[in-house]
Design a protein around this motif. Sequence first.
Motif, PDB file in Angstrom:
ATOM      1  N   ILE A 137       0.734  -1.134   0.223  1.00  0.00           N
ATOM      2  CA  ILE A 137       0.144   0.049  -0.190  1.00  0.00           C
ATOM      3  C   ILE A 137       0.677   1.298  -0.159  1.00  0.00           C
ATOM      4  O   ILE A 137       0.201   1.969  -0.591  1.00  0.00           O
ATOM      5  N   TRP A 138       1.734   1.108   0.995  1.00  0.00           N
ATOM      6  CA  TRP A 138       2.927   2.500   0.357  1.00  0.00           C
ATOM      7  C   TRP A 138       3.868   2.520  -0.804  1.00  0.00           C
ATOM      8  O   TRP A 138       3.635   3.595  -0.878  1.00  0.00           O
ATOM      9  N   GLY A 139       3.780   1.265  -1.531  1.00  0.00           N
ATOM     10  CA  GLY A 139       3.843   1.577  -3.231  1.00  0.00           C
ATOM     11  C   GLY A 139       5.425   0.847  -3.808  1.00  0.00           C
ATOM     12  O   GLY A 139       5.907   1.585  -4.283  1.00  0.00           O
ATOM     13  N   PHE A 140       5.981   0.393  -2.795  1.00  0.00           N
ATOM     14  CA  PHE A 140       7.026   0.021  -3.193  1.00  0.00           C
ATOM     15  C   PHE A 140       6.846  -0.854  -3.830  1.00  0.00           C
ATOM     16  O   PHE A 140       6.729  -2.358  -3.525  1.00  0.00           O
ATOM     17  N   LEU A 141       6.637  -0.696  -5.559  1.00  0.00           N
ATOM     18  CA  LEU A 141       6.337  -2.128  -6.404  1.00  0.00           C
ATOM     19  C   LEU A 141       7.211  -2.736  -6.931  1.00  0.00           C
ATOM     20  O   LEU A 141       7.358  -3.573  -6.880  1.00  0.00           O
ATOM     21  N   ASN A 142       8.235  -1.908  -7.237  1.00  0.00           N
ATOM     22  CA  ASN A 142       9.933  -3.245  -7.493  1.00  0.00           C
ATOM     23  C   ASN A 142       9.884  -4.449  -6.433  1.00  0.00           C
ATOM     24  O   ASN A 142       9.790  -5.283  -6.374  1.00  0.00           O
ATOM     25  N   PHE A 143       9.899  -3.874  -4.418  1.00  0.00           N
ATOM     26  CA  PHE A 143       9.864  -4.929  -4.465  1.00  0.00           C
ATOM     27  C   PHE A 143       9.438  -5.553  -3.850  1.00  0.00           C
ATOM     28  O   PHE A 143       9.323  -7.287  -3.772  1.00  0.00           O
ATOM     29  N   SER A 144       7.357  -5.086  -3.815  1.00  0.00           N
ATOM     30  CA  SER A 144       6.087  -6.120  -4.126  1.00  0.00           C
ATOM     31  C   SER A 144       6.495  -7.059  -5.282  1.00  0.00           C
ATOM     32  O   SER A 144       6.216  -8.582  -4.940  1.00  0.00           O
ATOM     33  N   PHE A 145       6.565  -6.716  -6.374  1.00  0.00           N
ATOM     34  CA  PHE A 145       6.594  -7.552  -7.499  1.00  0.00           C
ATOM     35  C   PHE A 145       7.635  -8.242  -7.557  1.00  0.00           C
ATOM     36  O   PHE A 145       7.105  -9.540  -8.065  1.00  0.00           O
TER      37      PHE A 145
END
Length: 549
Positions: free
Chosen positions: A139-147
């Motif tokens: 939800i914070w938007g750590f996109l590369n990490f979450s992906f």
Amino acid sequence: MFRPALPPSLPPKGWWNSGWFLILMVLAAAIPLIWPGMPPLTDLPGHMGRYRVEISDPASPLRQLYYGYEWRFLANLGVDIAILPMARLFGLELGLKLIVLTIPPLMAAGLLWTAREAHGRVTPPALFALPLTYSFPFIWGFLNFSFSMALALNAFALWLRLGRQGRFSLRAWLFVPIGILLTVAHIFGWAVLCLLAFAAEVVRQRDRGTVVWRSLWNGGWACISLAPPILLLLAWRMASGAADGVTENADFFYWRAKYIYLLSALRAQWMVLDIACVYLLWGLIAFGLGGVWVRMNRTLGIASLVLMIAYALLPRILLNSAYADMRLAPYVIAIGTIALTLKSSVRWQSAAVAGAATFFYAGRLLLLTLNFAQHDAANARQLEALDHIRPYSRVFVQASLQCLGQWETTRMDHLGSMAIVRRGAFMNGQWADPGAQLLVLKYVPPDDYDKDPSQILRPYRCRQADAKTYPEAVNALPRGAFDYVWLINLPKGIWASFPGLMPIWTGEKAGILYKVMPEHRFLPMPNLPKVKKRKKGLGSDPTDRPEKP
């Protein structure tokens, strides 16, 4: 406490582990993201601004005057690479939405597949882990990490499957490119896969009767196919170290913050409810450890323990990357939860637990869907200001935010980056850190009016030391350096008049856009601003900021 990794009998079969139900659970993870035009994740607009630069024509004013994009290896490029074909096919905004929309289902699939490989079938308690597909780091938007983490969980399930089938040579060959892929996506995904795979192989050795020290050695040797990315990481850190100086690791054993991060694993909007849900998951894990009503699979139980040890040892800032330990917290809980199985094999008890877990998951999805729709509407009201901004302008942004410690947030920290996305404009607040970013600032206004967190505006009692304040920042604004001043979500009651600034758009209750009048642009606009030498960056993820928890 831990049941054997290869149990003599499978968990009961029922609707909760049927193919149609599990597929439905995976697809349902996408529901909260379907309605919003732009996923309301805190840092997503900042990433999107970088992607706009990435895909723009190098001859465009955006690339010629304001930003550059220099391709090189970073262990943080997952969505930066994925957006290239998606933007070509669907456009930037829709392409990114489709990428983000796949992350929670990928995470759900990884959790369920891992549970199936460890237990033989998906157990009812494992369904309680599904709400963690919308963890706080996502939800914070750590996109590369979450992906990368979503890919890592599926890779771990594949690792378990091939090991169960005894196809060790095939696994060794497959996981060389898989490890490299995860490292390119984000270093955290590769690191977590290494820990999970090592734990699984140590348990496999112990189940064969191998002594502890030998099991540790054999377990590490079995994971040698995951080692090649180490060479990439060494090259990356050497290159980035030359660019940004000394690598920082800080805030070791910050126990208060670690406790808060664990409580925040499901942080979204409703503090009491979110924390209660986390306590529910921890209660289930505690029952599993004590063998009360449920028990833990050895492989996943030891894997969860390994992640917990890593979480305890990780500093808050690792390799200049802030919130390193916080990112791991939800996955410690998730792996511990999917490790659980009922001690009883009575079918009606399994059905009851599965029903409760499904209700828990559905309730979280419903609340998140409503919450995301509210944030999307609030963002849309503020983005109306962009219709009044000329393309390729220079926009000074300040986003009015709450204190960082407040549970619910507006998630507008980087909404100003949409000026780059939709108007090809320059705005202050992008991340451009050597060794951690491919984005380069070409236009550098004076007095640090160029970079994050100059766009952050918090109440005086909790303002960041290096952030600018209101109205001082607007009063001192170098007028010749900007064409517009956009005060995002600033309450109507504190709007002010400024010499040389003319309001040209106002929100109903919050948000105002000023135009800098030509006669007050007393600083000349340079033709092609020089590139300013950047200070050392904050880490391998562009969402990192050295804010205290």
